[in-house]
Design an enzyme around this catalytic site. Structure first.
Site, PDB file in Angstrom:
ATOM      1  N   ASP A   1       0.867  -1.175   0.000  1.00 54.31           N
ATOM      2  CA  ASP A   1       0.000   0.000   0.000  1.00 54.31           C
ATOM      3  C   ASP A   1       0.910   1.234   0.000  1.00 54.31           C
ATOM      4  O   ASP A   1       1.528   1.533   1.016  1.00 54.31           O
ATOM      5  CB  ASP A   1      -0.885   0.044   1.252  1.00 54.31           C
ATOM      6  CG  ASP A   1      -1.925  -1.057   1.310  1.00 54.31           C
ATOM      7  OD1 ASP A   1      -1.589  -2.205   0.937  1.00 54.31           O
ATOM      8  OD2 ASP A   1      -3.057  -0.793   1.757  1.00 54.31           O
TER       9      ASP A   1
ATOM     10  N   LYS B   1      -7.105   3.238  -3.095  1.00 51.18           N
ATOM     11  CA  LYS B   1      -7.469   3.296  -1.676  1.00 51.18           C
ATOM     12  C   LYS B   1      -7.746   4.736  -1.265  1.00 51.18           C
ATOM     13  O   LYS B   1      -7.037   5.654  -1.670  1.00 51.18           O
ATOM     14  CB  LYS B   1      -6.319   2.687  -0.867  1.00 51.18           C
ATOM     15  CG  LYS B   1      -6.475   2.700   0.640  1.00 51.18           C
ATOM     16  CD  LYS B   1      -5.280   1.984   1.256  1.00 51.18           C
ATOM     17  CE  LYS B   1      -5.189   2.178   2.759  1.00 51.18           C
ATOM     18  NZ  LYS B   1      -3.981   1.532   3.334  1.00 51.18           N
TER      19      LYS B   1
ATOM     20  N   LYS C   1     -10.368   0.120  -2.101  1.00 48.14           N
ATOM     21  CA  LYS C   1     -10.219  -0.130  -0.667  1.00 48.14           C
ATOM     22  C   LYS C   1     -10.581   1.141   0.090  1.00 48.14           C
ATOM     23  O   LYS C   1     -10.124   2.231  -0.250  1.00 48.14           O
ATOM     24  CB  LYS C   1      -8.785  -0.532  -0.325  1.00 48.14           C
ATOM     25  CG  LYS C   1      -8.535  -0.676   1.182  1.00 48.14           C
ATOM     26  CD  LYS C   1      -7.121  -1.129   1.485  1.00 48.14           C
ATOM     27  CE  LYS C   1      -6.826  -1.087   2.989  1.00 48.14           C
ATOM     28  NZ  LYS C   1      -5.464  -1.570   3.323  1.00 48.14           N
TER      29      LYS C   1
END
Length: 235
Positions: free
Chosen positions: A94, A158, A187
């Site tokens: 991430d 995300k 996400k």
């Protein structure tokens, strides 16, 4: 779509990104992730090796945060850190985009950054997630980042780090999902602390949820399932 308790657990990235988290905290995080069958532990990059060791005989993924939480490091630094995290056992990455270059509308830079990190992940069969940090962005910037992701094709985009001035919102998840469609997953992360918010974000299009409240959320869901005598929820 129908979700069982385990389906919901498999949407959760069980998170401890505190700067002061020690090895015992990481071991506890990993034990909880195995017990509740969460998809991933979300950790700072330096914790990759210890979590990989703790999770060696499980199907829980190890998710390393790169250039976290500000994103203000060079592409070369992010590339090195991504490779280092993978070498130490990370199975998901991430990373935070360079928000300075987003604000400069330097979309070529953002595309290059995303392409390099996603390619490393692909080569190593590692899941890639691109953190936008939406609280600092205009809707047009969120949309442009999502359009770039449609071309580069990370596994996920995300909403947030959880360390900014705001976290995941239903409106942002819908915008991101509407832009990328089925090409990239979304996400949601940041400020997700209760079951109703968790369910609403999934209904809005999120296919992974980053939260440090996963145990509480799943326990509430178990109570609801038992009370209603059901084996799944349809969202």
């Amino acid at each position: 779509m129908k979700y069982t308790i385990d389906d919901f657990s498999q949407l959760i990235d069980h998170t401890n990104l505190h700067a002061y988290a020690n090895h015992d905290d990481m071991k506890k995080l990993c034990l909880e992730a195995k017990e509740y069958h969460f998809k991933m532990v979300a950790i700072n990059q330096v914790q990759s090796a210890i979590c990989a060791k703790e999770l060696a005989n499980s199907d829980v993924h190890i998710g390393a945060a790169i250039s976290f939480p500000l994103g203000q490091t060079t592409i070369a630094s992010k590339v090195f850190d991504t490779k280092d995290a993978i070498k130490n056992g990370a199975t998901e990455i991430d990373y935070v985009v360079n928000l300075t270059e987003v604000k400069n509308s330097n979309w070529d830079y953002i595309t290059d950054e995303m392409s390099q990190i996603v390619e490393i992940c692909r080569e190593n069969n590692v899941i890639s997630k691109v953190i936008f940090e939406n609280c600092y962005l205009e809707k047009s910037e969120i949309k442009q980042l999502a359009e770039i992701a449609k071309v580069v094709k990370p596994d996920f985009i995300k909403t947030s780090t959880g360390f900014g001035t705001g976290g995941a919102t239903i409106a942002d998840v819908k915008l991101m999902k509407e832009t990328v469609g089925d090409i990239v997953k979304v996400k949601a992360a940041g400020g997700i602390r209760n079951t109703d918010d968790f369910l609403a974000l999934i209904a809005a299009g999120a296919e992974r949820i980053g939260t440090s409240s996963g145990i509480k959320i799943i326990n509430v869901l178990k109570e609801r399932f038992a009370k209603d005598n059901v084996s799944y929820i349809d969202l």
